[in-house]
Every structure is written in structure tokens, then in C-alpha cells.
Design an enzyme around this catalytic site. Structure first.
Site, PDB file in Angstrom:
ATOM      1  N   LYS A  84      31.331  41.614  14.921  1.00 49.71           N
ATOM      2  CA  LYS A  84      32.179  41.215  13.802  1.00 49.71           C
ATOM      3  C   LYS A  84      32.433  42.404  12.874  1.00 49.71           C
ATOM      4  CE  LYS A  84      31.002  37.502  11.657  1.00 49.71           C
ATOM      5  NZ  LYS A  84      30.051  36.608  10.960  1.00 49.71           N
ATOM      6  N   LYS A  89      23.055  39.153  10.764  1.00 53.22           N
ATOM      7  CA  LYS A  89      23.539  39.937   9.622  1.00 53.22           C
ATOM      8  C   LYS A  89      22.420  40.062   8.597  1.00 53.22           C
ATOM      9  CE  LYS A  89      26.934  37.463   7.878  1.00 53.22           C
ATOM     10  NZ  LYS A  89      27.916  36.837   6.944  1.00 53.22           N
TER      11      LYS A  89
END
Length: 248
Positions: free
Chosen positions: A102, A40
Site C-alpha cells: 500500500k 502498519k
């Protein structure tokens, strides 16, 4: 890659998911023995996404460095009503070869529709993990719709990392209830949201399947790089027997 829940007879073991922002951090986490590696960009929000073109090479490197370690990646922060864009980004990130994609779901208008759209993509074969943003109350109706989709795992996280950790926002009884409901539905459950080393005793009692860390393993701001000493300290604490860790 299938990630299974430990047998009920095993002592509770916390497994760390550590978020990394580039190849160097990913390899650092792999060498340290992190249980789950999450890709991320922390400077772009709670679930800020890396450029899709950057994800594939990191995944390839991790397959060589830590072939048994599951790798996830976020798609970035998107409003719930941007369904077409979210579905397209999910497909693009999934195509990089990650084990899990995700996607954040913020409570409010459009959240249920997003959960159901992600469920359709899961049934089409995409490895999705919804992340319920839980800065405030955990929406029971939304949770039920998420659980009805049959995801392999579900996470709770926070968007505002400066407003207190997930454990500061929710009591143990409420979190334990949510953990039990997720497990009853057949999914793994992960907790994240500005968690710190000092949260480990409570996390051990709650015993989720995995716990997400970024702030705790950075020196200062979570947007800066991983700190080797903090990462080693976290993993060392997790490796201790529960009674010894609580006493410490």
C-alpha cells in the site's frame, strides 16, 4: 494471491481489513477471522510502515495461521516527490512476500507523477495498491490517472484520524460515484479512515469491496493494541445479514 470481486448476484458482503502493528496483533486478527490483514505502524502516521525486517516473519507466521487471508503492508508516509525512495521502498516491502503493498498518494504537486511511477512498478509485476488520501475533496483528475494504471485495488483513506471519519468528510453520493468509477475500471475498492461500528449501515449501502479498520478495534487510542471484544463485535456485526444489522 488473487482477490476477486464477489459475483454481482451475491448479496453485498462487507469484508474487514484490520491494521496490525506486530506479530501478536497479526495472529490475533487471524484467529478472529479477519478478511484482510494489513501491516502498519499507526504511531507513525496514517500509513506508517513497519520496519521491513519485521514484515517477513509476520507474513511467514500468517501463511501458517491463515493461509487464505490476504496480507498487505504499507511503505510509510513519504512526500510524493520522493519517487526514487518510494520505488525502492515498494520493492523492499514487496520482497517480504506480502500480497499487496500500500502506497499513499496525497493530492497536490507530484501526485500524478507518483501514480504513474507506481503504475510502471505494477506493470513490472509488483502488487501495488494506491491509497488516495481524501481528507478534503477527492481529486477527479488524480483518480483518473490512478485508474488508468490498472491496479488490482484502490483505497480511500484519511491522514488526520482526529478530524472525522471518511464518511463524515464525504457524502454518500460522492463516495458511491467514486466506488462505481473504480469498479468500472476493473479494480476493487476499499474505504478506510477512522471508520467506526456505527458506520456499518452506511457502509453496507455503499458496498465497497472491503473496509479498513484500526480505531474501531482499539480500546482508546489507535496507537494502542487491538481490543479483543471490539474486534469480535465488529466481525460479528459484519457477519449479520444486512437487514438484521441495520435494524440493530
Amino acid at each position: 494471491m488473487r482477490v476477486t470481486t464477489p459475483p454481482a448476484t451475491s448479496p453485498p458482503t462487507l469484508r474487514a481489513l484490520v491494521s496490525v502493528r506486530n506479530l501478536d496483533e497479526a495472529l490475533q486478527a487471524a484467529r478472529a477471522g479477519v478478511g484482510f490483514i494489513d501491516l502498519k505502524e499507526p504511531s507513525d502516521g496514517a500509513l506508517g510502515g513497519l520496519p521491513v525486517a519485521a514484515i517477513g516473519p509476520i507474513v511467514l507466521a500468517l501463511r501458517h495461521a491463515a493461509p487464505a487471508t490476504p496480507v498487505s503492508a504499507t511503505i510509510g508516509d513519504w512526500p510524493a516527490d520522493a519517487l526514487a525512495l518510494i520505488e525502492r521502498q515498494v520493492a523492499r516491502v514487496a520482497a517480504t512476500g506480502v500480497d499487496f503493498v500500500k502506497v499513499g498518494i496525497e493530492p497536490g504537486p507530484g501526485a500524478v507523477a507518483l501514480a504513474e511511477a507506481l503504475g510502471r512498478q505494477r506493470r513490472a509485476g509488483l502488487p501495488l495498491v494506491p491509497v488516495l488520501i481524501a481528507d478534503r475533496a477527492i481529486d477527479d483528475a488524480l483518480l483518473e490517472r490512478v485508474l488508468a494504471q490498472g491496479f488490482a485495488a484502490v483505497m480511500l483513506d484519511t491522514a488526520d484520524k482526529r478530524g472525522g471519519s471518511l464518511l463524515q468528510r464525504h457524502g454518500d453520493a460522492r463516495l458511491a460515484e467514486v466506488i462505481a468509477r473504480v469498479r468500472q475500471a476493473g479494480s476493487l475498492i476499499g474505504l478506510a479512515g477512522a471508520l467506526q461500528l456505527g458506520d456499518l449501515p452506511r457502509l453496507r449501502q455503499l458496498a465497497p469491496d472491503f473496509t479498513g479498520f484500526r480505531s474501531a478495534v482499539c480500546a482508546g487510542d489507535r496507537r494502542l493494541g487491538l481490543d479483543a471484544a471490539r474486534l469480535a463485535g465488529l466481525l460479528g456485526a459484519l457477519s449479520q445479514p444486512a437487514t438484521q444489522a441495520v435494524a440493530a
